[in-house]
Design a protein around this motif. Structure first.
Motif, mmCIF file in Angstrom:
data_model
loop_
_atom_site.group_PDB
_atom_site.id
_atom_site.type_symbol
_atom_site.label_atom_id
_atom_site.label_comp_id
_atom_site.label_asym_id
_atom_site.label_seq_id
_atom_site.Cartn_x
_atom_site.Cartn_y
_atom_site.Cartn_z
ATOM 1 N N TYR A 179 0.839 -1.194 0.000
ATOM 2 C CA TYR A 179 0.000 0.000 0.000
ATOM 3 C C TYR A 179 0.882 1.255 0.000
ATOM 4 O O TYR A 179 1.792 1.392 0.815
ATOM 5 N N GLY A 180 0.596 2.163 -0.907
ATOM 6 C CA GLY A 180 1.378 3.386 -1.018
ATOM 7 C C GLY A 180 2.592 3.256 -1.912
ATOM 8 O O GLY A 180 3.255 4.254 -2.210
ATOM 9 N N ASN A 181 2.911 2.037 -2.344
ATOM 10 C CA ASN A 181 4.025 1.863 -3.283
ATOM 11 C C ASN A 181 3.576 2.287 -4.678
ATOM 12 O O ASN A 181 2.461 1.977 -5.101
ATOM 13 N N ILE A 182 4.432 2.982 -5.383
ATOM 14 C CA ILE A 182 4.109 3.407 -6.744
ATOM 15 C C ILE A 182 5.262 3.047 -7.673
ATOM 16 O O ILE A 182 6.405 2.896 -7.236
ATOM 17 N N LEU A 183 4.939 2.901 -8.942
ATOM 18 C CA LEU A 183 5.959 2.649 -9.954
ATOM 19 C C LEU A 183 6.180 3.920 -10.766
ATOM 20 O O LEU A 183 5.243 4.470 -11.340
ATOM 21 N N ILE A 184 7.410 4.384 -10.781
ATOM 22 C CA ILE A 184 7.777 5.559 -11.567
ATOM 23 C C ILE A 184 8.353 5.056 -12.886
ATOM 24 O O ILE A 184 9.407 4.418 -12.915
ATOM 25 N N ASN A 185 7.627 5.338 -13.947
ATOM 26 C CA ASN A 185 7.990 4.735 -15.234
ATOM 27 C C ASN A 185 7.821 5.740 -16.369
ATOM 28 O O ASN A 185 7.331 5.407 -17.439
ATOM 29 N N ARG A 186 8.206 6.961 -16.103
ATOM 30 C CA ARG A 186 8.063 7.983 -17.140
ATOM 31 C C ARG A 186 8.987 7.712 -18.319
ATOM 32 O O ARG A 186 8.597 7.844 -19.476
ATOM 33 N N THR A 187 10.227 7.316 -18.020
ATOM 34 C CA THR A 187 11.189 7.058 -19.104
ATOM 35 C C THR A 187 11.969 5.757 -18.923
ATOM 36 O O THR A 187 12.771 5.403 -19.787
ATOM 37 N N SER A 188 11.767 5.062 -17.800
ATOM 38 C CA SER A 188 12.593 3.884 -17.495
ATOM 39 C C SER A 188 12.558 2.840 -18.604
ATOM 40 O O SER A 188 13.600 2.454 -19.155
ATOM 41 N N GLU A 189 11.371 2.358 -18.934
ATOM 42 C CA GLU A 189 11.274 1.291 -19.929
ATOM 43 C C GLU A 189 11.695 1.768 -21.317
ATOM 44 O O GLU A 189 12.188 0.972 -22.127
ATOM 45 N N LYS A 190 11.514 3.054 -21.567
ATOM 46 C CA LYS A 190 11.975 3.599 -22.851
ATOM 47 C C LYS A 190 13.493 3.505 -22.967
ATOM 48 O O LYS A 190 14.039 3.437 -24.071
ATOM 49 N N ASN A 191 14.158 3.504 -21.811
ATOM 50 C CA ASN A 191 15.619 3.412 -21.778
ATOM 51 C C ASN A 191 16.093 2.020 -21.358
ATOM 52 O O ASN A 191 17.208 1.861 -20.851
ATOM 53 N N ASN A 192 15.201 1.025 -21.567
ATOM 54 C CA ASN A 192 15.536 -0.377 -21.281
ATOM 55 C C ASN A 192 15.893 -0.613 -19.812
ATOM 56 O O ASN A 192 16.767 -1.419 -19.492
ATOM 57 N N MET A 193 15.210 0.109 -18.931
ATOM 58 C CA MET A 193 15.379 -0.080 -17.491
ATOM 59 C C MET A 193 14.036 -0.479 -16.891
ATOM 60 O O MET A 193 12.977 -0.099 -17.399
ATOM 61 N N LYS A 194 14.078 -1.239 -15.811
ATOM 62 C CA LYS A 194 12.847 -1.554 -15.099
ATOM 63 C C LYS A 194 12.337 -0.286 -14.403
ATOM 64 O O LYS A 194 13.135 0.569 -14.013
ATOM 65 N N PRO A 195 11.020 -0.157 -14.238
ATOM 66 C CA PRO A 195 10.481 1.008 -13.528
ATOM 67 C C PRO A 195 11.009 1.083 -12.095
ATOM 68 O O PRO A 195 11.391 0.078 -11.499
ATOM 69 N N VAL A 196 11.018 2.293 -11.570
ATOM 70 C CA VAL A 196 11.458 2.527 -10.194
ATOM 71 C C VAL A 196 10.282 2.309 -9.248
ATOM 72 O O VAL A 196 9.181 2.807 -9.488
ATOM 73 N N VAL A 197 10.501 1.566 -8.181
ATOM 74 C CA VAL A 197 9.475 1.440 -7.152
ATOM 75 C C VAL A 197 9.785 2.449 -6.053
ATOM 76 O O VAL A 197 10.924 2.565 -5.595
ATOM 77 N N PHE A 198 8.774 3.218 -5.677
ATOM 78 C CA PHE A 198 8.928 4.165 -4.570
ATOM 79 C C PHE A 198 7.988 3.743 -3.459
ATOM 80 O O PHE A 198 6.771 3.649 -3.657
ATOM 81 N N SER A 199 8.546 3.483 -2.300
ATOM 82 C CA SER A 199 7.769 3.046 -1.145
ATOM 83 C C SER A 199 7.499 4.236 -0.234
ATOM 84 O O SER A 199 8.418 4.770 0.389
ATOM 85 N N HIS A 200 6.232 4.648 -0.149
ATOM 86 C CA HIS A 200 5.898 5.757 0.740
ATOM 87 C C HIS A 200 6.127 5.385 2.204
ATOM 88 O O HIS A 200 6.570 6.213 2.998
#
Length: 266
Positions: free
Chosen positions: A47-68
């Protein structure tokens, strides 16, 4: 007058509707969360975890997980959402690796001094691509904090008031002094329907985590003070209270937290 038998006794036909009305209004208000299309609640550690994926996958990286929840242990919400200028909306901030390396956004803390830095061996700590990160750590931490019925099953307001946690309120820029403002009186928000008890907004609790500028005037116009202006359908579109109380702060399933006249179904 024709009568009929029921488990309430023998009643007249004309008395049925008045009796039903009396029974209806005498029942305490119940939380009507089941009538709303509320988002499903994830596992407590997610709960409260989000995936930051604005450019990650476009640059062949996994999305960032941010834990509130893990950051909330160390910092108040205003540190990121005011001082570091993170947008409340997921992926609403144009974060780049260059920004981070320059000490902005995540890089303000993740510099190798305050928290682990932006080095190749640490990439997977953020770029995991999954919301389940930190399950074991969460299990250890949550046992030490006050219980709540929803979200992370942690009452963060109580954790702060009981000094179970001591999050920093700023990094370099102290927040505005709000001590001169009397936050003791909670703002009463009357509902449109007489069948819905009023909601109460506690400025004192929110001001411990946020700055006035986080909410006013962008999210809330201070001249509008009734639920008429903040309908539930808008909250479920992540507006007004729903900006936080949709997937990060305690969810709207917990009706009685805001509408104390209601009774939660649990």
């Amino acid at each position: 007058m024709k009568t009929t038998s029921s488990r309430f006794g023998v009643i007249g036909k004309g008395a049925v509707l008045p009796l039903l009305f009396i029974v209806f209004i005498s029942v305490p208000e119940k939380c009507n969360a089941r009538y709303w299309n509320l988002p499903p609640l994830p596992a407590t550690h997610e709960y409260g975890n989000i995936l930051i994926n604005r450019t990650s996958e476009k640059n062949n990286m996994k999305p960032v997980v941010f834990s509130h929840w893990s950051h909330r242990l160390k910092y108040t919400c205003g540190v990121c959402h005011l001082e570091l200028e993170f947008d409340f909306k997921t992926n609403g901030t144009e974060i780049t690796e260059e920004d981070n390396l320059a000490g902005n956004y995540c890089g303000a803390c993740h510099n190798g001094k305050i928290a682990f830095g932006h080095t190749s061996e640490n990439c997977s700590k953020c770029h995991s691509g999954t919301l389940t990160s930190g399950k074991e750590k969460f299990a250890t931490i949550s046992r030490k904090l006050p219980w709540a019925p929803f979200d992370n099953r942690i009452d963060w307001a109580d954790a702060l008031s009981q000094s179970k946690i001591s999050p920093r309120t700023y990094l370099e820029v102290p927040p505005a002094d709000q001590k001169s403002i009397d936050f003791r009186n909670h703002l009463e928000l009357t509902a449109v329907s007489d069948q819905v008890p009023p909601a109460f907004f506690p400025h004192d609790i929110h001001s411990q985590w946020l700055d006035c500028g986080n909410c006013h005037p962008t999210i809330f116009n201070v001249k509008k003070r009734t639920v008429t202006h903040y309908p539930m359908k808008d909250l479920l579109e992540e507006k007004f209270c729903g900006v936080c109380h949709y997937k990060v702060a305690f969810p709207m399933n917990d009706c009685a937290r805001c509408h104390p006249g209601m009774k939660n179904p649990w």
